[in-house]
Design a protein around this motif. Structure first.
Motif: not given
Length: 134
Positions: A28-29, A69-70, A79-80, A106-109
């Motif tokens: 996460e960092g 991803l969160q 994020l792609a 729509t958020h992560v691909w």
């Protein structure tokens, strides 16, 4: 002032292309550091080469993918993940399902390459642009 060559406007969306020689992201960092750079360039989307993600990202039981991803979802930055996932997908039905589900959203691909990203962005309705919504 010169623009960062890793930041481009693609079909109306400001995209930060995470460099292919940048540090591996596996926490996460580290995701926060990527987001800070994206924010600094007012990018609405980060395009991340698949090989810049720690291999443990692809083992869903570690929760690394979910945590990273969160972070992007919470900060309303798309994020792609670009590149060949075949070796990871062959070994995990859960990952295959996760990738398929993410690609419906729509958020992560998870996309093969930059042309696939460009096509995905070109197909978006103007009112749903990543520059105006998260």
């Amino acid at each position: 002032m010169t623009r960062d060559p890793a930041v481009e406007l693609v079909h109306g969306v400001t995209v930060y292309f995470y460099p292919a020689d940048a540090p591996i992201v596996g926490s996460e960092g580290q995701a926060s550091e990527v987001l800070a750079t994206a924010f600094g360039h007012r990018a609405a989307l980060v395009a991340m080469p698949v090989d810049r993600l720690d291999d443990m990202f692809f083992h869903l039981s570690t929760r690394i993918a979910g945590d990273i991803l969160q972070k992007f979802v919470n900060h309303r930055v798309q994020l792609a993940i670009l590149g060949d996932l075949d070796s990871h997908l062959r070994t995990s039905a859960a990952l295959r399902d996760f990738v398929a589900e993410s690609n419906r959203g729509t958020h992560v691909w998870f996309l093969r390459d930059r042309p696939a990203l460009e096509a995905r962005l070109a197909a978006r309705p103007a009112s749903g642009s990543a520059t105006t919504s998260g």
